[in-house]
Design a protein around this motif. Structure first.
Motif, PDB file in Angstrom:
ATOM      1  N   GLY A   1      13.973   2.723  15.749  1.00  0.00           N
ATOM      2  CA  GLY A   1      15.204   2.040  16.129  1.00  0.00           C
ATOM      3  C   GLY A   1      14.938   0.747  16.860  1.00  0.00           C
TER       4      GLY A   1
ATOM      5  N   TYR B   1      25.187   0.518  18.883  1.00  0.00           N
ATOM      6  CA  TYR B   1      24.940   0.517  17.442  1.00  0.00           C
ATOM      7  C   TYR B   1      23.659   1.273  17.102  1.00  0.00           C
ATOM      8  CZ  TYR B   1      24.217  -0.971  12.651  1.00  0.00           C
ATOM      9  OH  TYR B   1      24.011  -0.962  11.302  1.00  0.00           O
ATOM     10  N   ARG B   2      22.581   1.014  17.852  1.00  0.00           N
ATOM     11  CA  ARG B   2      21.316   1.696  17.566  1.00  0.00           C
ATOM     12  C   ARG B   2      21.419   3.190  17.852  1.00  0.00           C
ATOM     13  NH1 ARG B   2      16.629  -2.533  17.634  1.00  0.00           N
ATOM     14  NH2 ARG B   2      17.761  -4.367  18.330  1.00  0.00           N
TER      15      ARG B   2
ATOM     16  N   ILE C   1      15.877  -1.346  13.765  1.00  0.00           N
ATOM     17  CA  ILE C   1      17.215  -0.750  13.650  1.00  0.00           C
ATOM     18  C   ILE C   1      17.295   0.095  12.381  1.00  0.00           C
ATOM     19  CG2 ILE C   1      19.696  -1.131  13.967  1.00  0.00           C
ATOM     20  CD1 ILE C   1      19.166  -3.926  14.848  1.00  0.00           C
TER      21      ILE C   1
END
Length: 342
Positions: A125, A90-91, A129
């Motif tokens: 990140g 996801y990141r 995030i």
């Protein structure tokens, strides 16, 4: 920047935030707070009336206290488990999109400060995030709680002094920007915005990178990009210097020579030739004319990883004093760069 990635897992933080209760504390009546108010009046020209009115509104945040307690002893550090929390699909996907959207600002930051986009993107990140998790605590509440009611730990006095300094900076920042101090939201340790700067770091290192006449790390990703780059540059980042190379030991793990090298702290103090007596690197890209430090990344019951780290690696550790943190920033940035090239 606050070390929260080490102090508590994301699950713990989310659970604490959901269960957070703000209780009446009457901080304005506390003897230590009265002394702090007197100091702020003397040093910075605040009035007793305004500060007492401010502290009367402050709530005690017990969950912030609990999250500051050290982890139970006995559980070995595990780099692979730590990495999996931050260097994940996801990141990486969100980071590639962030990089695409703010490519111009990232290029400008590299030109001005020498910090490459993958490091800036990797750091933001890991921290939030890309603005998704900036924290929902009122910063005045958590800073006051931790400044005057820090949990009973071996470092309690030093930590209370730290948070009193940040509380001072919070009040000054609000005054300088003509804002209500209670509008600032952040983490359970008082870190603010996309890059999770503490108030003192905002006042010292944050920059108006989007040119709108104000610094806003909560709503301006461009300000966050410039501020991260500026912070790293001030703390030793060197333009075009590599970051780290994997190493293999050639001495026993518990040798005195190795322990001496690992005990040098956040410092690149060896030449590559000097390190060959205890470790080697298979990378042909490691320059011979720069300094390195030896870094260990413990993997629980599995084999420890070793790396040759440069001054730029250690610059990241001055954002958060953790080898795990710095390596996660490095790794996440590399993975995002690779994803974009695909």
């Amino acid at each position: 920047m606050t070390g929260e990635a080490n102090a508590a897992t994301k699950k713990q933080v989310k659970k604490a935030a959901a269960a957070a209760t703000a209780s009446e504390s009457h901080f304005e009546q506390w003897k230590e707070v009265s002394g702090f108010i007197a100091s702020m009046i003397s040093k910075h020209g605040f009035t007793e009336t305004e500060l007492k009115a401010t502290f009367k509104q402050v709530k005690h945040i017990e969950s912030a206290r609990q999250l500051m307690r050290p982890a139970p002893p006995g559980k070995p550090k595990n780099w692979k488990a730590y990495r999996a929390r931050f260097v994940e699909p996801y990141r990486i996907e969100a980071g590639a999109a962030f990089w695409d959207k703010y490519a111009d600002a990232l290029t400008k930051a590299e030109q001005e400060y020498g910090v490459p986009p993958e490091i800036i993107v990797g750091l933001i990140g890991v921290e939030t995030i890309f603005g998704k998790q900036t924290g929902g605590f009122r910063v005045m509440d958590v800073l006051t709680t931790l400044a005057f009611d820090y949990p009973d730990t071996p470092t309690r006095d030093a930590r209370m002094q730290f948070f009193r300094g940040e509380l001072e900076n919070m009040l000054l920042m609000a005054k300088e920007s003509s804002l209500d101090p209670f509008v600032f939201k952040g983490s359970y340790a008082g870190a603010i915005g996309w890059p999770q700067f503490m108030p003192g770091s905002i006042r010292k290192y944050a920059v108006d990178f989007d040119g709108d006449g104000k610094i806003n790390l909560t709503d301006s990703p461009v300000d966050a990009i410039g501020s991260v780059a500026h912070y790293l540059a001030v703390h030793g980042w060197k333009r075009n210097l590599p970051i780290a190379f994997p190493a293999t030991l050639v001495v026993p793990e518990k040798s005195e020579q190795l322990n001496t090298a690992l005990g040098k702290g956040l410092l690149a103090s060896y030449q590559l030739q000097d390190l060959k007596a205890m470790a080697t690197t298979a990378s042909s890209e490691a320059p011979t004319n720069i300094s390195y430090g030896l870094v260990d990344l413990q993997n629980g019951n599995d084999a420890t990883e070793y790396w040759f780290a440069t001054d730029n690696f250690f610059a990241i550790t001055l954002y958060n004093r953790s080898y795990f943190y710095a390596m996660s920033v490095f790794d996440l940035g590399r993975m995002i760069a690779a994803a974009r090239h695909k």
